[in-house]
Design a protein around this motif. Structure first.
Motif, PDB file in Angstrom:
ATOM      1  N   ASN A 195      79.475 -45.787  22.912  1.00 27.64           N
ATOM      2  CA  ASN A 195      80.383 -46.691  23.612  1.00 27.64           C
ATOM      3  C   ASN A 195      79.794 -48.084  23.843  1.00 27.64           C
ATOM      4  O   ASN A 195      80.492 -48.967  24.365  1.00 27.64           O
ATOM      5  N   LEU A 196      78.539 -48.289  23.489  1.00 28.60           N
ATOM      6  CA  LEU A 196      77.933 -49.607  23.668  1.00 28.60           C
ATOM      7  C   LEU A 196      78.553 -50.618  22.716  1.00 28.60           C
ATOM      8  O   LEU A 196      78.970 -50.288  21.600  1.00 28.60           O
ATOM      9  N   LEU A 197      78.576 -51.875  23.155  1.00 23.80           N
ATOM     10  CA  LEU A 197      79.055 -52.961  22.308  1.00 23.80           C
ATOM     11  C   LEU A 197      77.988 -53.355  21.287  1.00 23.80           C
ATOM     12  O   LEU A 197      76.805 -52.993  21.414  1.00 23.80           O
ATOM     13  N   ILE A 198      78.411 -54.114  20.279  1.00 25.95           N
ATOM     14  CA  ILE A 198      77.500 -54.461  19.186  1.00 25.95           C
ATOM     15  C   ILE A 198      76.342 -55.303  19.695  1.00 25.95           C
ATOM     16  O   ILE A 198      75.178 -55.080  19.331  1.00 25.95           O
ATOM     17  N   HIS A 199      76.640 -56.312  20.551  1.00 22.77           N
ATOM     18  CA  HIS A 199      75.564 -57.168  21.042  1.00 22.77           C
ATOM     19  C   HIS A 199      74.612 -56.408  21.959  1.00 22.77           C
ATOM     20  O   HIS A 199      73.438 -56.772  22.087  1.00 22.77           O
ATOM     21  N   GLN A 200      75.084 -55.333  22.614  1.00 22.13           N
ATOM     22  CA  GLN A 200      74.187 -54.502  23.427  1.00 22.13           C
ATOM     23  C   GLN A 200      73.268 -53.665  22.552  1.00 22.13           C
ATOM     24  O   GLN A 200      72.078 -53.490  22.863  1.00 22.13           O
ATOM     25  N   LYS A 201      73.790 -53.142  21.459  1.00 27.28           N
ATOM     26  CA  LYS A 201      72.957 -52.374  20.531  1.00 27.28           C
ATOM     27  C   LYS A 201      71.965 -53.265  19.784  1.00 27.28           C
ATOM     28  O   LYS A 201      70.897 -52.794  19.375  1.00 27.28           O
ATOM     29  N   GLN A 202      72.319 -54.550  19.621  1.00 31.37           N
ATOM     30  CA  GLN A 202      71.452 -55.451  18.875  1.00 31.37           C
ATOM     31  C   GLN A 202      70.099 -55.630  19.562  1.00 31.37           C
ATOM     32  O   GLN A 202      69.076 -55.817  18.891  1.00 31.37           O
ATOM     33  N   VAL A 203      70.087 -55.543  20.885  1.00 35.71           N
ATOM     34  CA  VAL A 203      68.818 -55.663  21.620  1.00 35.71           C
ATOM     35  C   VAL A 203      67.857 -54.538  21.222  1.00 35.71           C
ATOM     36  O   VAL A 203      66.673 -54.775  20.936  1.00 35.71           O
ATOM     37  N   TYR A 204      68.364 -53.318  21.168  1.00 34.93           N
ATOM     38  CA  TYR A 204      67.524 -52.176  20.809  1.00 34.93           C
ATOM     39  C   TYR A 204      67.204 -52.165  19.313  1.00 34.93           C
ATOM     40  O   TYR A 204      66.154 -51.674  18.914  1.00 34.93           O
ATOM     41  N   ALA A 205      68.105 -52.729  18.511  1.00 36.80           N
ATOM     42  CA  ALA A 205      67.805 -52.845  17.083  1.00 36.80           C
ATOM     43  C   ALA A 205      66.627 -53.783  16.852  1.00 36.80           C
ATOM     44  O   ALA A 205      65.760 -53.524  15.999  1.00 36.80           O
ATOM     45  N   GLN A 206      66.558 -54.887  17.610  1.00 37.31           N
ATOM     46  CA  GLN A 206      65.440 -55.812  17.485  1.00 37.31           C
ATOM     47  C   GLN A 206      64.143 -55.169  17.964  1.00 37.31           C
ATOM     48  O   GLN A 206      63.079 -55.364  17.362  1.00 37.31           O
TER      49      GLN A 206
END
Length: 291
Positions: A195-206
Protein backbone atom coordinates in the motif's frame (compact mmCIF):
# COMPACT_ATOMS: atom_id res chain seq x y z
CA UNK A 1 -28.58 -69.54 -39.82
CA UNK A 2 -26.33 -66.52 -40.20
CA UNK A 3 -27.17 -64.97 -36.82
CA UNK A 4 -26.68 -68.26 -35.05
CA UNK A 5 -23.25 -68.76 -36.62
CA UNK A 6 -22.32 -65.21 -35.64
CA UNK A 7 -23.29 -65.86 -32.03
CA UNK A 8 -21.34 -69.12 -32.02
CA UNK A 9 -18.24 -67.39 -33.36
CA UNK A 10 -18.53 -64.67 -30.70
CA UNK A 11 -18.84 -67.21 -27.90
CA UNK A 12 -15.83 -69.14 -29.14
CA UNK A 13 -13.77 -65.91 -29.37
CA UNK A 14 -14.70 -64.93 -25.80
CA UNK A 15 -13.75 -68.40 -24.59
CA UNK A 16 -10.34 -68.15 -26.24
CA UNK A 17 -9.81 -64.67 -24.79
CA UNK A 18 -10.72 -65.84 -21.30
CA UNK A 19 -8.36 -68.81 -21.60
CA UNK A 20 -5.52 -66.52 -22.66
CA UNK A 21 -6.02 -64.09 -19.75
CA UNK A 22 -6.46 -66.91 -17.25
CA UNK A 23 -3.23 -68.60 -18.33
CA UNK A 24 -0.37 -68.43 -15.82
CA UNK A 25 2.24 -67.95 -18.52
CA UNK A 26 1.03 -64.54 -19.72
CA UNK A 27 3.95 -62.61 -18.07
CA UNK A 28 7.49 -63.91 -17.61
CA UNK A 29 8.88 -64.39 -14.13
CA UNK A 30 11.26 -61.44 -14.60
CA UNK A 31 8.31 -58.99 -14.35
CA UNK A 32 7.32 -60.20 -10.88
CA UNK A 33 8.61 -57.59 -8.43
CA UNK A 34 8.96 -58.70 -4.77
CA UNK A 35 7.48 -55.38 -3.61
CA UNK A 36 4.39 -55.84 -5.75
CA UNK A 37 4.02 -59.37 -4.44
CA UNK A 38 4.25 -57.96 -0.92
CA UNK A 39 1.30 -55.64 -1.48
CA UNK A 40 -0.81 -58.18 -3.35
CA UNK A 41 -0.28 -61.34 -1.31
CA UNK A 42 -0.12 -59.86 2.17
CA UNK A 43 -1.91 -57.04 3.90
CA UNK A 44 -0.33 -53.60 4.23
CA UNK A 45 2.09 -53.09 7.12
CA UNK A 46 0.55 -51.51 10.24
CA UNK A 47 1.02 -47.80 10.67
CA UNK A 48 2.91 -46.43 13.63
CA UNK A 49 0.61 -44.99 16.32
CA UNK A 50 0.37 -41.29 17.10
CA UNK A 51 1.77 -39.89 20.30
CA UNK A 52 -0.31 -37.99 22.81
CA UNK A 53 0.41 -34.56 21.33
CA UNK A 54 -0.61 -35.57 17.80
CA UNK A 55 -3.77 -37.22 19.16
CA UNK A 56 -4.66 -33.92 20.82
CA UNK A 57 -4.14 -32.10 17.53
CA UNK A 58 -6.33 -34.58 15.64
CA UNK A 59 -9.07 -34.06 18.21
CA UNK A 60 -8.94 -30.26 18.41
CA UNK A 61 -8.23 -29.32 14.79
CA UNK A 62 -11.75 -30.05 13.39
CA UNK A 63 -13.34 -28.07 16.22
CA UNK A 64 -11.18 -24.99 15.69
CA UNK A 65 -11.52 -25.23 11.92
CA UNK A 66 -15.30 -25.33 12.21
CA UNK A 67 -15.43 -22.30 14.51
CA UNK A 68 -12.66 -20.37 12.68
CA UNK A 69 -12.93 -21.13 8.94
CA UNK A 70 -10.97 -18.01 7.96
CA UNK A 71 -7.82 -19.05 9.88
CA UNK A 72 -5.12 -20.94 8.03
CA UNK A 73 -4.27 -24.52 8.95
CA UNK A 74 -0.78 -23.53 10.12
CA UNK A 75 -2.18 -20.95 12.53
CA UNK A 76 -4.70 -23.45 13.86
CA UNK A 77 -1.96 -25.98 14.60
CA UNK A 78 0.03 -23.25 16.31
CA UNK A 79 -2.90 -22.40 18.55
CA UNK A 80 -3.42 -26.06 19.40
CA UNK A 81 0.26 -26.32 20.31
CA UNK A 82 -0.15 -23.39 22.68
CA UNK A 83 -3.15 -25.10 24.26
CA UNK A 84 -1.18 -28.33 24.71
CA UNK A 85 1.59 -26.48 26.52
CA UNK A 86 -0.93 -25.01 28.95
CA UNK A 87 -2.50 -28.40 29.79
CA UNK A 88 -1.65 -30.05 33.07
CA UNK A 89 -0.28 -33.57 33.41
CA UNK A 90 -3.72 -34.81 34.45
CA UNK A 91 -5.31 -33.33 31.32
CA UNK A 92 -2.62 -34.84 29.05
CA UNK A 93 -2.91 -38.30 30.63
CA UNK A 94 -5.87 -39.61 28.53
CA UNK A 95 -4.05 -38.85 25.29
CA UNK A 96 -0.81 -40.39 26.50
CA UNK A 97 -2.56 -43.53 27.78
CA UNK A 98 -4.34 -43.92 24.45
CA UNK A 99 -0.98 -43.62 22.75
CA UNK A 100 0.49 -46.38 24.97
CA UNK A 101 -2.44 -48.71 24.19
CA UNK A 102 -2.07 -48.04 20.48
CA UNK A 103 1.66 -48.76 20.72
CA UNK A 104 1.04 -52.14 22.28
CA UNK A 105 -1.51 -52.96 19.60
CA UNK A 106 0.98 -51.86 16.95
CA UNK A 107 3.60 -54.29 18.27
CA UNK A 108 1.18 -57.23 18.05
CA UNK A 109 0.01 -56.23 14.58
CA UNK A 110 3.61 -55.89 13.43
CA UNK A 111 4.45 -59.38 14.71
CA UNK A 112 1.49 -60.88 12.83
CA UNK A 113 2.46 -58.98 9.70
CA UNK A 114 6.09 -60.14 9.83
CA UNK A 115 4.99 -63.74 10.42
CA UNK A 116 3.22 -63.92 7.05
CA UNK A 117 6.15 -62.53 5.02
CA UNK A 118 8.26 -64.77 2.81
CA UNK A 119 12.10 -64.76 3.06
CA UNK A 120 12.29 -62.80 -0.22
CA UNK A 121 9.95 -60.15 1.10
CA UNK A 122 11.91 -59.90 4.36
CA UNK A 123 15.14 -59.39 2.41
CA UNK A 124 13.46 -56.76 0.25
CA UNK A 125 12.21 -54.90 3.32
CA UNK A 126 15.66 -55.03 4.91
CA UNK A 127 17.21 -53.66 1.71
CA UNK A 128 14.71 -50.81 1.51
CA UNK A 129 15.30 -49.99 5.18
CA UNK A 130 19.08 -49.84 4.65
CA UNK A 131 18.57 -47.56 1.66
CA UNK A 132 16.34 -45.24 3.66
CA UNK A 133 18.82 -45.12 6.54
CA UNK A 134 21.71 -44.42 4.17
CA UNK A 135 19.73 -41.61 2.52
CA UNK A 136 18.89 -40.05 5.88
CA UNK A 137 22.50 -40.35 7.02
CA UNK A 138 23.76 -38.67 3.85
CA UNK A 139 21.19 -35.88 4.27
CA UNK A 140 22.21 -35.29 7.90
CA UNK A 141 25.87 -35.24 6.90
CA UNK A 142 25.14 -32.74 4.12
CA UNK A 143 23.25 -30.47 6.50
CA UNK A 144 26.05 -30.69 9.04
CA UNK A 145 28.64 -29.79 6.41
CA UNK A 146 26.58 -26.80 5.32
CA UNK A 147 26.28 -25.59 8.91
CA UNK A 148 30.02 -25.99 9.47
CA UNK A 149 30.79 -24.19 6.21
CA UNK A 150 28.55 -21.26 7.11
CA UNK A 151 30.10 -21.11 10.57
CA UNK A 152 33.55 -21.03 9.00
CA UNK A 153 32.55 -18.18 6.70
CA UNK A 154 31.15 -16.31 9.69
CA UNK A 155 34.39 -16.81 11.62
CA UNK A 156 36.40 -15.53 8.65
CA UNK A 157 34.32 -12.37 8.60
CA UNK A 158 32.53 -12.78 5.28
CA UNK A 159 30.33 -9.73 4.62
CA UNK A 160 26.58 -10.08 4.89
CA UNK A 161 24.61 -10.12 1.67
CA UNK A 162 22.81 -6.90 0.66
CA UNK A 163 19.24 -6.46 1.81
CA UNK A 164 16.31 -5.75 -0.46
CA UNK A 165 14.16 -2.65 -0.09
CA UNK A 166 11.38 -4.67 1.55
CA UNK A 167 13.82 -6.26 4.03
CA UNK A 168 15.03 -2.81 5.06
CA UNK A 169 11.43 -1.64 5.49
CA UNK A 170 10.57 -4.76 7.50
CA UNK A 171 13.53 -4.38 9.86
CA UNK A 172 12.58 -0.78 10.58
CA UNK A 173 8.87 -1.43 11.26
CA UNK A 174 8.87 -4.95 12.67
CA UNK A 175 8.42 -3.94 16.30
CA UNK A 176 5.28 -1.87 15.74
CA UNK A 177 3.79 -4.25 13.18
CA UNK A 178 0.32 -5.71 13.75
CA UNK A 179 0.03 -9.28 14.97
CA UNK A 180 1.02 -11.40 17.93
CA UNK A 181 3.27 -13.92 16.15
CA UNK A 182 6.09 -13.50 13.66
CA UNK A 183 4.11 -14.79 10.64
CA UNK A 184 1.25 -12.41 11.46
CA UNK A 185 3.67 -9.48 11.70
CA UNK A 186 5.25 -10.48 8.40
CA UNK A 187 1.83 -10.63 6.73
CA UNK A 188 0.82 -7.21 8.01
CA UNK A 189 4.14 -5.69 6.92
CA UNK A 190 3.71 -7.15 3.46
CA UNK A 191 0.25 -5.63 3.16
CA UNK A 192 1.56 -2.25 4.34
CA UNK A 193 4.41 -2.46 1.84
CA UNK A 194 1.99 -3.06 -1.04
CA UNK A 195 0.00 0.00 0.00
CA UNK A 196 3.00 2.34 0.08
CA UNK A 197 3.27 5.06 -2.55
CA UNK A 198 6.03 5.03 -5.16
CA UNK A 199 7.96 7.94 -3.63
CA UNK A 200 7.81 6.20 -0.22
CA UNK A 201 9.24 2.99 -1.65
CA UNK A 202 11.93 4.96 -3.48
CA UNK A 203 13.58 5.82 -0.15
CA UNK A 204 14.08 2.14 0.68
CA UNK A 205 15.11 1.39 -2.90
CA UNK A 206 17.95 3.92 -2.56
CA UNK A 207 18.98 2.38 0.75
CA UNK A 208 19.06 -1.04 -0.94
CA UNK A 209 21.32 0.34 -3.71
CA UNK A 210 23.68 1.79 -1.10
CA UNK A 211 23.75 -1.57 0.63
CA UNK A 212 24.71 -3.25 -2.67
CA UNK A 213 27.66 -0.88 -3.02
CA UNK A 214 28.66 -1.63 0.57
CA UNK A 215 28.52 -5.36 -0.09
CA UNK A 216 30.53 -5.05 -3.31
CA UNK A 217 33.34 -3.10 -1.64
CA UNK A 218 33.47 -5.34 1.43
CA UNK A 219 33.46 -8.50 -0.69
CA UNK A 220 36.36 -7.23 -2.78
CA UNK A 221 38.44 -6.56 0.32
CA UNK A 222 37.45 -9.90 1.87
CA UNK A 223 38.27 -11.90 -1.28
CA UNK A 224 41.63 -10.13 -1.61
CA UNK A 225 42.36 -11.18 1.96
CA UNK A 226 41.31 -14.77 1.17
CA UNK A 227 43.76 -14.76 -1.75
CA UNK A 228 46.53 -13.63 0.55
CA UNK A 229 45.94 -16.39 3.12
CA UNK A 230 45.54 -19.09 0.46
CA UNK A 231 41.79 -19.70 0.76
CA UNK A 232 40.89 -19.50 -2.91
CA UNK A 233 38.24 -22.18 -2.34
CA UNK A 234 36.08 -19.55 -0.61
CA UNK A 235 36.25 -17.04 -3.45
CA UNK A 236 33.41 -16.78 -5.93
CA UNK A 237 33.91 -18.40 -9.31
CA UNK A 238 33.16 -15.19 -11.17
CA UNK A 239 35.83 -13.36 -9.17
CA UNK A 240 38.40 -16.06 -9.94
CA UNK A 241 37.50 -15.88 -13.62
CA UNK A 242 37.86 -12.09 -13.64
CA UNK A 243 41.23 -12.38 -11.88
CA UNK A 244 42.43 -14.85 -14.52
CA UNK A 245 41.32 -12.54 -17.31
CA UNK A 246 43.04 -9.57 -15.67
CA UNK A 247 46.24 -11.58 -15.19
CA UNK A 248 46.14 -12.71 -18.81
CA UNK A 249 45.67 -9.13 -20.05
CA UNK A 250 48.51 -7.93 -17.81
CA UNK A 251 50.79 -10.69 -19.11
CA UNK A 252 50.00 -9.80 -22.72
CA UNK A 253 50.61 -6.11 -22.02
CA UNK A 254 53.98 -6.88 -20.36
CA UNK A 255 55.00 -9.08 -23.28
CA UNK A 256 54.07 -6.39 -25.80
CA UNK A 257 55.92 -3.75 -23.77
CA UNK A 258 59.02 -5.95 -23.56
CA UNK A 259 58.96 -6.43 -27.35
CA UNK A 260 58.69 -2.69 -27.91
CA UNK A 261 61.57 -1.98 -25.51
CA UNK A 262 63.68 -4.66 -27.20
CA UNK A 263 62.90 -3.22 -30.63
CA UNK A 264 63.72 0.31 -29.49
CA UNK A 265 66.95 -0.88 -27.92
CA UNK A 266 67.91 -2.77 -31.07
CA UNK A 267 67.11 0.29 -33.20
CA UNK A 268 69.19 2.51 -30.94
CA UNK A 269 72.12 0.12 -31.10
CA UNK A 270 71.95 -0.04 -34.88
CA UNK A 271 71.90 3.76 -35.12
CA UNK A 272 74.88 3.98 -32.77
CA UNK A 273 76.75 1.39 -34.85
CA UNK A 274 76.10 3.31 -38.06
CA UNK A 275 77.22 6.57 -36.45
CA UNK A 276 80.40 4.89 -35.18
CA UNK A 277 81.12 3.40 -38.58
CA UNK A 278 80.49 6.74 -40.30
CA UNK A 279 82.73 8.62 -37.90
CA UNK A 280 85.53 6.07 -38.31
CA UNK A 281 85.29 6.33 -42.09
CA UNK A 282 85.46 10.14 -41.90
CA UNK A 283 88.58 9.91 -39.71
CA UNK A 284 90.22 7.59 -42.20
CA UNK A 285 89.50 9.98 -45.07
CA UNK A 286 90.95 12.91 -43.11
CA UNK A 287 94.07 10.87 -42.29
CA UNK A 288 94.56 9.93 -45.93
CA UNK A 289 94.23 13.59 -47.05
CA UNK A 290 96.84 14.69 -44.54
CA UNK A 291 99.22 12.08 -45.84
Amino acid sequence: MAPFSLVTASVSWLAKTFSVFSSKSVLPAAYLNPVRCLTSQTSAPPKKPLNGYLRFIMQQKPVLTRHNPEIKSVDIVRKIAQQWRTLSAEQKRPFEEASLRAREQFKMDLQRYNAQLTPTQIQQQALEKRQRMAKRKALRKKRKNIVCFLQELNNLGKPKRPRSSFNIYMSEHFEEARGATTPEKMQSLMEDWRNLLIHQKQVYAQLAEDDKIRYKNEMKSWEDHMMEIGREDLIREQTLLNNKRTAAKTSVAKTAKAKVVKKVTATGKSKTTRKTAKSSSVKKVRTIRKI
